[in-house]
Write a protein that holds these residues in place. Structure first.
Motif, mmCIF file in Angstrom:
data_model
loop_
_atom_site.group_PDB
_atom_site.id
_atom_site.type_symbol
_atom_site.label_atom_id
_atom_site.label_comp_id
_atom_site.label_asym_id
_atom_site.label_seq_id
_atom_site.Cartn_x
_atom_site.Cartn_y
_atom_site.Cartn_z
ATOM 1 N N GLU A 148 0.831 -1.204 0.000
ATOM 2 C CA GLU A 148 0.000 0.000 0.000
ATOM 3 C C GLU A 148 0.868 1.257 0.000
ATOM 4 N N ALA A 149 1.932 1.256 0.812
ATOM 5 C CA ALA A 149 2.837 2.409 0.867
ATOM 6 C C ALA A 149 3.529 2.614 -0.472
ATOM 7 N N SER B 253 2.409 2.016 -3.355
ATOM 8 C CA SER B 253 1.486 2.401 -4.425
ATOM 9 C C SER B 253 1.639 3.875 -4.795
ATOM 10 N N SER B 254 2.228 4.667 -3.914
ATOM 11 C CA SER B 254 2.426 6.090 -4.210
ATOM 12 C C SER B 254 3.702 6.350 -5.003
ATOM 13 N N GLY B 255 4.539 5.327 -5.171
ATOM 14 C CA GLY B 255 5.760 5.478 -5.953
ATOM 15 C C GLY B 255 6.932 4.798 -5.280
#
Length: 56
Positions: free
Chosen positions: A9-10, A12-14
């Motif tokens: 999940e973390a 997923s932002s890059g």
């Protein structure tokens, strides 16, 4: 594993460094590094450049 979900999940932002993932998830840096290693072996995480991990 629950930690793997938080890490994915973390990421997923890059792409992030293991320390940044640890800060974002609240997990211990050593456990994040071990989890990233196993996620990379499973093909769920890639390393686009040295010391950075991201989603494929």
């Amino acid at each position: 594993m629950e930690d793997h979900g938080k890490i994915l999940e973390a990421l997923s932002s890059g792409p992030m460094r293991p320390g940044e993932v640890a800060d974002a998830t609240g997990l211990d840096k050593d456990s994040v590094s071990k989890a990233l290693k196993s996620l990379k072996a499973e093909g769920k995480v890639i390393s686009p450049k040295r010391c950075y991990y991201g989603l494929p």
